[in-house]
Design a protein around this motif. Structure first.
Motif, short mmCIF file in Angstrom:
data_model
loop_
_atom_site.label_atom_id
_atom_site.label_comp_id
_atom_site.label_asym_id
_atom_site.label_seq_id
_atom_site.Cartn_x
_atom_site.Cartn_y
_atom_site.Cartn_z
N TYR A 88 13.59 38.57 -109.62
CA TYR A 88 13.78 37.24 -110.20
C TYR A 88 13.42 36.14 -109.19
O TYR A 88 12.73 35.17 -109.53
N ARG A 90 11.41 36.45 -106.77
CA ARG A 90 9.96 36.50 -106.59
C ARG A 90 9.27 35.72 -107.72
O ARG A 90 8.34 34.95 -107.47
N ALA A 91 9.77 35.89 -108.94
CA ALA A 91 9.20 35.14 -110.08
C ALA A 91 9.35 33.63 -109.85
O ALA A 91 8.41 32.86 -110.08
N MET A 92 10.53 33.22 -109.38
CA MET A 92 10.74 31.79 -109.16
C MET A 92 9.83 31.26 -108.05
O MET A 92 9.32 30.14 -108.14
N ARG A 94 6.86 32.43 -107.32
CA ARG A 94 5.52 32.33 -107.92
C ARG A 94 5.44 31.08 -108.79
O ARG A 94 4.43 30.38 -108.80
N PHE A 95 6.52 30.82 -109.53
CA PHE A 95 6.52 29.62 -110.37
C PHE A 95 6.39 28.36 -109.51
O PHE A 95 5.55 27.49 -109.79
N TRP A 96 7.19 28.24 -108.47
CA TRP A 96 7.15 27.03 -107.65
C TRP A 96 5.82 26.89 -106.90
O TRP A 96 5.33 25.78 -106.70
#
Lengths: 219, 219
Positions: A88, A90-92, A94-96
């Protein structure tokens, strides 16, 4: 012969992200400064598609696009993580990283290089993105927490290049007054002993950008 | 209560990528159709930043941006891989997914929605990207090889939405004549028995795009 080669240009924030990632991991590599006005046959053989730096070559296989290269580096070599371990988080990250690029850096660059209505539009959109980023970095030393991570590396343009370009063109969409948290982060980032080693000299960047603005060409 | 929720809009290619990925993996989830003209408080609570679909909520935690969500799905759930297992192949898939989005789909969309010089510029740039993609897909059934993978999912706009929009606006930057390999891939993709189940009905998309072009609004 080194198994890892990095084709770069000293002034490119995209290249610097990759350089810093390789050095964070302690990867040994051969750095090749590419003349972007007169690209070498070897470089074009490795990257006939985008013809842009950075290009990372690992065991003869080329990888392009800094965002793709950073994922590859983190997956391939041991050492400090650039991406968080938790899926999770890591996903955030990538998003930022995408947010910084699409909604902040690219627009800041565009605002500085355009004029009139186009500049106003880019500056307004940049401001909207920066407001969200300003809130995200409050109470944190780095986007990665206590240590430099993906988002910090991707935001390097905001920390070093943007303030210099703003001064060169005399237009300031990002000021300490309006964005104190981002400005504080930029200081922390630029003054970090690891980062300092790999970022280009500010005066050299200033002369390069001044010439670029005068001639209308980055090379 | 389902632990996985997907907020979407039936006509969004970005949402369809995520839906197909969840179904490829066999993940059970609750699908919530979001009214983008009148967004729900729950949706805005989950995604106050971009306010866009798709949003995937896993155990109460929201993830935005389809490219980020696809990575998360592949990392989090067992089942057929969306990304290749080998790090180099994975890097190349990420590169091509970005290439399809930035150098093909976005420009095709822009060319159809603009006019005059702006249309010409976008169509010319799209053509340059498509030529490279045309070469990449030759001799392959899918970008992922024999099976549908990341790049196929990301290219879904080219396969289904773009031909319909081209007909609606009467402008055709991507034709079978000029791009036979991409057109062949688009047929394979749209007629795949798995894909067929999750893609929207073409006639429904046509009516939606026709109305969008007439009113100048997607909603």
């Amino acid at each position: 012969m080194s198994e890892v080669k990095l084709f770069g240009a000293w002034f490119s924030p995209y290249v610097k992200r990759v350089e810093m990632s390789l050095n964070l991991k302690g990867v040994e590599y051969e750095y090749i400064e590419e003349d972007l006005e007169n690209k070498s046959p070897l470089f074009l053989q490795y990257n006939p598609i985008t013809k842009l730096v950075p290009v990372l070559v690992h065991n003869g296989k080329p990888i392009f696009e800094s965002s793709v290269i950073l994922e590859y580096i983190d997956e391939t070599w041991e050492g400090p993580s650039i991406f968080p371990k938790d899926p999770y988080d890591r996903a955030m990250s990538r998003f930022w990283a995408k947010f910084v690029e699409d909604k902040c850096s690219d627009l800041l660059w565009k605002a500085c290089w355009s004029a009139g209505e186009e500049r106003e539009k880019a500056a307004k959109e940049a401001e909207e993105g920066l407001k969200i980023l300003e809130n995200e970095i409050k109470d944190k030393k780095f986007f990665g927490g206590d240590n430099i991570g993906l988002v910090d590396l991707v935001a390097n343009y905001i920390a070093l290049w943007n303030p210099i370009l703003q001064d060169v063109v005399g237009f300031h969409p990002l000021t300490q007054d309006k964005f104190p948290n981002i400005s504080k982060w930029a200081d922390e980032f630029c003054n970090d002993s690891f980062v300092e080693k790999y970022m280009p000299e500010k005066e050299k960047v200033r002369l390069w950008l001044k010439r670029a603005v005068e001639t209308g060409s980055l090379y």
